[in-house]
Write a protein that holds these residues in place. Structure first.
Motif, short mmCIF file in Angstrom:
data_model
loop_
_atom_site.label_atom_id
_atom_site.label_comp_id
_atom_site.label_asym_id
_atom_site.label_seq_id
_atom_site.Cartn_x
_atom_site.Cartn_y
_atom_site.Cartn_z
N THR A 53 5.57 40.61 29.71
CA THR A 53 5.27 39.97 28.80
C THR A 53 5.05 39.12 29.15
N LEU A 54 5.16 37.19 28.31
CA LEU A 54 4.50 36.00 28.89
C LEU A 54 5.55 35.17 27.10
N ASN A 55 5.77 34.09 28.10
CA ASN A 55 6.52 33.14 27.31
C ASN A 55 5.92 31.87 27.68
N VAL A 56 4.80 31.98 26.56
CA VAL A 56 4.00 30.70 27.13
C VAL A 56 4.27 29.27 26.14
N GLU A 57 5.48 29.57 25.38
CA GLU A 57 5.64 27.96 24.72
C GLU A 57 6.57 27.65 25.36
N GLY A 58 7.53 29.09 25.97
CA GLY A 58 9.01 28.16 26.44
C GLY A 58 8.37 27.92 28.15
N ALA A 59 7.36 27.81 28.15
CA ALA A 59 6.94 27.87 29.81
C ALA A 59 5.80 26.35 29.20
N LEU A 76 14.06 18.28 40.35
CA LEU A 76 16.30 19.01 39.95
C LEU A 76 16.50 19.58 41.68
N SER A 77 14.91 19.89 42.19
CA SER A 77 15.01 20.74 43.21
C SER A 77 13.41 21.22 43.94
N GLU A 78 13.50 21.77 44.85
CA GLU A 78 11.90 21.41 45.33
C GLU A 78 11.48 22.94 44.67
N ILE A 79 11.73 23.65 44.06
CA ILE A 79 10.82 24.15 42.82
C ILE A 79 10.91 23.20 41.77
N ASP A 80 11.17 23.05 41.10
CA ASP A 80 10.96 21.75 40.24
C ASP A 80 9.19 22.22 39.31
N GLY A 81 9.04 22.79 38.42
CA GLY A 81 8.20 22.59 37.70
C GLY A 81 7.46 24.14 38.64
N MET A 82 7.88 24.69 39.15
CA MET A 82 6.83 25.98 39.81
C MET A 82 7.19 26.94 38.62
N PRO A 83 6.49 27.53 38.45
CA PRO A 83 5.69 28.70 37.21
C PRO A 83 6.25 29.85 38.53
N PHE A 84 6.69 30.72 37.89
CA PHE A 84 7.36 32.22 38.34
C PHE A 84 6.63 33.24 37.39
N GLY A 85 6.69 34.37 38.10
CA GLY A 85 6.36 35.46 37.02
C GLY A 85 7.66 36.46 37.46
N ILE A 86 8.08 37.00 36.23
CA ILE A 86 9.58 37.72 37.68
C ILE A 86 9.80 39.38 36.88
N ALA A 124 12.82 25.59 37.56
CA ALA A 124 11.38 27.17 38.08
C ALA A 124 11.07 26.68 36.29
N ILE A 125 9.88 27.50 36.23
CA ILE A 125 9.55 27.54 35.14
C ILE A 125 9.19 29.07 34.63
N ILE A 126 9.93 30.38 33.72
CA ILE A 126 10.14 31.59 33.85
C ILE A 126 8.81 31.54 32.85
N LEU A 127 7.84 32.05 33.10
CA LEU A 127 5.92 32.36 33.13
C LEU A 127 6.54 33.66 32.19
N GLY A 128 6.57 34.79 32.19
CA GLY A 128 6.11 35.79 32.02
C GLY A 128 6.47 37.19 32.85
N LYS A 129 7.61 38.06 32.33
CA LYS A 129 7.74 39.65 32.95
C LYS A 129 6.83 40.58 33.27
N THR A 130 7.04 40.72 34.85
CA THR A 130 5.66 41.24 35.36
C THR A 130 6.24 42.78 34.99
N VAL A 131 4.65 43.74 35.19
CA VAL A 131 5.31 45.06 35.27
C VAL A 131 5.38 45.52 36.80
N THR A 132 6.47 47.19 36.28
CA THR A 132 6.94 47.54 37.34
C THR A 132 6.41 49.11 37.39
N THR A 133 7.12 49.54 38.55
CA THR A 133 6.81 51.20 37.97
C THR A 133 8.05 52.11 37.45
#
Length: 455
Positions: A53-59, A76-86, A124-133
């Motif tokens: 899943t991606l949340n481009v609008e929210g990102a 806000l912190s040292e990771i302010d603005g960092m895009p993350f996959g979760i 941080a920017i929560i961009l999307g959910k990444t595939v897991t097994t």
């Protein structure tokens, strides 16, 4: 199928902290950085399939807010603005959490887990959910290795490793119970960090076994440490654990007093050509002044190797016993929703008795005691992260035989993408001691400095 040759001397992923000074002086912005990530996702996600899943609008909205904060000189912190996959095991209020299983299809809990809540608070920017097994065990998802899409990305943090390796994001969150973070980091050229057990809060994660640790897949050593350290700062550690400690900045380089070469049960599975590459790297470190002991030189290390020999079997049995209760319920409710891979394992795991589980825990405690006893002799352990490069095909995620050692010990481990095999990434692994995570990064930085690689 797409293929690109990996070279540890020249291949660079999409690091974040190299751009922070530009965010502060206005020559770059978090929104522009995010758009570059999205451009690469548009170009390659169709073949890599790292995201569920991606949340481009929210990102984009979060990136605009971050851009304004940098313009005001108030990140806000040292990771302010960092895009993350979760990894798709962690609850997010704006996206479903599906755990790689049809059982959880469109599962919206409407809340953030502790880690995600902390990351958002840090900017941080929560961009999307990444595939897991499937359930973060062994049944693969659709993700392909970005360096050669005919190969596996590893697992269970398949999408997280591939998303960083493909340059989609600078950091993605993964987790490890057996080898789910270190192995895909090796296959995808990530700087992978599996922290000490309990170092990052697991509340709201759908993988809460007694060896589960949350960690980072990252484009650089700096990104790996800072992302994990800030996550722990804002989300805390597990109940009963203080979490990661020390300065947020990457520690200064420290030459380890003495390293132990850990062959473990993986060495016998490792091809001769891969052994030679690893030993050549050790020779470079020795030439630079590192003292590296082998099991033939240290009786204590040899004894530890023998104690650790069944680590994978013990881990699989412990995890199988602990996962019985939810898995039996899922199977009773709808047998067709469970893969044959997991169903076959369930049949084996149901044979494990409580008394056998107690023996397994005693074996694990003995391994941890033996590991701790070596802390007066060795600064850390150095070994491979995998038996070779990512295997061809997509029907399995590779052998976790090297990565399991830090899992069963509850110890921190770092994958460094320092080797190439068959034109593919292959990592070496540093393993430290529980709650000595920051010290391990200082040793890792020394190794990169010796090899003339950026950190």
């Amino acid at each position: 199928m797409t293929s690109q040759t990996y070279d540890p001397q020249t291949t660079r992923l999409r690091a974040f902290h190299t751009r922070v000074s530009a965010f502060l002086d206005g020559s770059d912005t978090p929104r522009a950085y995010l758009e570059r990530c999205l451009e690469e996702i548009d170009r390659r996600e169709g073949e890599v399939q790292a995201f569920v899943t991606l949340n481009v609008e929210g990102a984009r909205k979060a990136a605009d807010a971050s851009t304004e904060r940098y313009a005001a000189g108030k990140p806000l912190s040292e990771i302010d603005g960092m895009p993350f996959g979760i990894k798709d095991l962690f609850e997010t209020e704006d996206m479903p959490t599906q755990c790689g299983s049809p059982i959880f299809k469109d599962n919206h809990t409407g809340r953030d887990c502790a880690l995600i809540a902390g990351l958002r608070e840090a900017g941080a920017i929560i961009l999307g959910k990444t595939v897991t097994t499937e359930f973060a065990f062994y049944n693969p998802g659709p993700t392909r290795n970005p360096f050669d899409t005919a190969r596996t990305p590893g697992g269970s943090s398949s999408g997280s490793g591939a998303a960083v390796g493909a340059g989609f994001v600078p950091v993605a969150i993964g987790s490890q119970v057996v080898g789910s973070l270190i192995r895909p980091s090796s296959y995808n050229a990530n700087y992978g960090f599996k922290p000490s057990f309990g170092a990052i809060n697991r509340e709201g994660a759908y993988s809460n076994l007694s060896q589960t640790a949350l960690g980072t897949h990252a484009a650089s050593l700096t990104d790996a440490w800072i992302a994990a350290r800030v996550a722990a700062k804002f989300a805390g550690g597990d109940p009963g654990y203080i979490g990661l400690t020390g300065d947020v900045a990457l520690p200064d380089s420290v030459q380890p007093a003495r390293l132990a070469r850990l062959d473990s049960a993986g060495w016998g599975k490792t091809p001769t050509a891969i052994r030679a590459k690893f030993e050549a790297l050790l020779d470079k470190l020795t030439t630079a002044g590192a003292e590296i002991s082998t099991n033939s030189e240290s009786a204590r290390l040899e004894g530890f190797e023998q104690i650790m020999a069944p680590a994978l079997d013990v881990t699989n049995a412990i995890c199988g016993y602990e996962f019985l209760w939810p898995l039996k319920y899922y199977y009773r409710r709808d047998p067709s929703s469970i893969s044959k891979n997991i169903a076959d394992r369930l049949a084996d795991w149901e044979q494990i008795t409580t008394e056998q589980y107690a023996v397994l825990l005693d074996e694990r405690n003995a391994m941890r005691a033996a590991h701790d006893a070596l802390s007066d002799e060795f600064s850390a352990f150095i070994t491979l992260s995998a038996t070779g490069p990512a295997p061809e095909g997509h029907d399995w995620t590779g052998d976790p035989i090297y990565a399991v050692n830090s899992s069963i010990l509850g110890a921190p481990a770092i994958n460094l993408p320092l080797l190439e095999a068959e034109g593919m990434p292959l990592g070496i692994q540093l393993i430290g001691y529980p709650r000595k995570d920051r010290e391990l990064f200082a040793y890792a930085r020394w190794i990169l400095d010796v090899l003339g690689l950026p950190r």
